[in-house]
Design a protein around this motif. Sequence first.
Motif, mmCIF file in Angstrom:
data_model
loop_
_atom_site.group_PDB
_atom_site.id
_atom_site.type_symbol
_atom_site.label_atom_id
_atom_site.label_comp_id
_atom_site.label_asym_id
_atom_site.label_seq_id
_atom_site.Cartn_x
_atom_site.Cartn_y
_atom_site.Cartn_z
ATOM 1 N N MET A 1 61.166 69.120 62.938
ATOM 2 C CA MET A 1 61.801 70.393 63.275
ATOM 3 C C MET A 1 61.870 70.469 64.793
ATOM 4 O O MET A 1 61.044 69.878 65.494
ATOM 5 N N ALA A 2 62.855 71.169 65.313
ATOM 6 C CA ALA A 2 62.996 71.291 66.760
ATOM 7 C C ALA A 2 63.103 72.753 67.153
ATOM 8 O O ALA A 2 63.636 73.576 66.405
ATOM 9 N N ALA A 3 62.590 73.045 68.332
ATOM 10 C CA ALA A 3 62.689 74.386 68.904
ATOM 11 C C ALA A 3 63.798 74.374 69.951
ATOM 12 O O ALA A 3 63.639 73.789 71.030
ATOM 13 N N ASP A 4 64.939 74.962 69.611
ATOM 14 C CA ASP A 4 66.050 75.102 70.545
ATOM 15 C C ASP A 4 66.376 73.776 71.247
ATOM 16 O O ASP A 4 66.775 72.820 70.597
ATOM 17 N N GLY A 5 66.193 73.708 72.558
ATOM 18 C CA GLY A 5 66.529 72.504 73.299
ATOM 19 C C GLY A 5 65.718 71.287 72.906
ATOM 20 O O GLY A 5 66.058 70.159 73.293
ATOM 21 N N GLY A 6 64.660 71.491 72.132
ATOM 22 C CA GLY A 6 63.923 70.360 71.589
ATOM 23 C C GLY A 6 64.780 69.503 70.683
ATOM 24 O O GLY A 6 64.446 68.337 70.426
ATOM 25 N N ALA A 7 65.893 70.065 70.204
ATOM 26 C CA ALA A 7 66.817 69.269 69.395
ATOM 27 C C ALA A 7 67.374 68.099 70.206
ATOM 28 O O ALA A 7 67.520 66.988 69.695
ATOM 29 N N ASP A 8 67.691 68.344 71.479
ATOM 30 C CA ASP A 8 68.181 67.266 72.345
ATOM 31 C C ASP A 8 67.101 66.199 72.525
ATOM 32 O O ASP A 8 67.393 64.994 72.500
ATOM 33 N N THR A 9 65.845 66.655 72.703
ATOM 34 C CA THR A 9 64.728 65.718 72.855
ATOM 35 C C THR A 9 64.557 64.881 71.595
ATOM 36 O O THR A 9 64.365 63.663 71.660
ATOM 37 N N ALA A 10 64.621 65.552 70.432
ATOM 38 C CA ALA A 10 64.457 64.836 69.171
ATOM 39 C C ALA A 10 65.527 63.763 69.000
ATOM 40 O O ALA A 10 65.225 62.604 68.663
ATOM 41 N N LEU A 11 66.766 64.125 69.250
ATOM 42 C CA LEU A 11 67.853 63.157 69.093
ATOM 43 C C LEU A 11 67.699 61.994 70.067
ATOM 44 O O LEU A 11 67.978 60.835 69.717
ATOM 45 N N LEU A 18 56.610 61.666 74.948
ATOM 46 C CA LEU A 18 56.559 60.215 74.982
ATOM 47 C C LEU A 18 56.958 59.657 73.620
ATOM 48 O O LEU A 18 56.572 60.194 72.576
ATOM 49 N N ALA A 19 57.708 58.567 73.639
ATOM 50 C CA ALA A 19 58.141 57.959 72.380
ATOM 51 C C ALA A 19 56.947 57.556 71.528
ATOM 52 O O ALA A 19 56.971 57.700 70.298
ATOM 53 N N VAL A 20 55.882 57.070 72.159
ATOM 54 C CA VAL A 20 54.705 56.658 71.392
ATOM 55 C C VAL A 20 54.050 57.857 70.720
ATOM 56 O O VAL A 20 53.559 57.760 69.583
ATOM 57 N N ASP A 21 54.040 59.015 71.395
ATOM 58 C CA ASP A 21 53.476 60.224 70.789
ATOM 59 C C ASP A 21 54.343 60.706 69.635
ATOM 60 O O ASP A 21 53.831 61.148 68.599
ATOM 61 N N ALA A 22 55.658 60.634 69.799
ATOM 62 C CA ALA A 22 56.562 61.047 68.727
ATOM 63 C C ALA A 22 56.382 60.173 67.500
ATOM 64 O O ALA A 22 56.327 60.664 66.368
ATOM 65 N N LEU A 39 65.042 60.740 70.994
ATOM 66 C CA LEU A 39 63.963 59.903 70.469
ATOM 67 C C LEU A 39 64.373 59.206 69.174
ATOM 68 O O LEU A 39 63.562 58.508 68.559
ATOM 69 N N GLY A 40 65.610 59.415 68.747
ATOM 70 C CA GLY A 40 66.084 58.810 67.512
ATOM 71 C C GLY A 40 65.679 59.565 66.269
ATOM 72 O O GLY A 40 65.701 59.008 65.166
#
Length: 216
Positions: free
Chosen positions: A35-45, A20-24, A47-48
């Motif tokens: 930091m991102a774990a593999d596909g978490g990079a897509d999630t991070a991006l 969730l954006a609010v959690d991020a 989320l801005g």
Amino acid sequence: MTPLFRSDRPVTLIGGGDVLAVDAAAAVALAPVVMAADGGADTALALGLMPDAVVGDFDSIGDAARAAIPAERLHRIAEQDSTDFDKCLRNIDAPFVLALGFAAPRMDHALAVLSTLCRRPHPSCVVVGAADVVFAAPSRLALDLPAGARLSLMPFGRVTGTSEGLRWPIDGVELAPAERVGTSNEVTGPVRLALDGPCLVILPKEHLPAALVALQ
């Protein structure tokens, strides 16, 4: 082994699950290095957030994320004997880690994450889920929680110990994953735990600040 990523500030680690954006935003306010774990990079991006590092076997990171993130921040670990979460935790040297996107709907993934938490207690890592937070208990733990708060103890081996501030004390009780566990206990006052064995603590998400104070 020398960690791939060192930071004197806390780290927000983002996985490939729902975040969730609010959690991020709340996590980055507490742990500003991303930091991102593999596909978490897509999630991070999405989320801005631009990761300062990405670690994993890179079987799920998208092409757009690979292109957007500077190459020197991409750290591929090809071996398949560990999860991306494990690869990340063993390669972080930081005051603490907040992990989002790892409380997966798949039970096998969730159990693997919990196993890694117990196996790698350093750096201190709190996994943030939709409703709860979970972390590996140190051998001594003091938590300042309000009376009535829910506190669960989930053993990952045989665990004995003592407690103060719990409605159902654990003194004289042996916990074990296939036998007796300590879910849905209730706080009656300041909590003091002494634990001998691998054990996770699960709290409602609203008590994340208290968990971080206790772990530091």
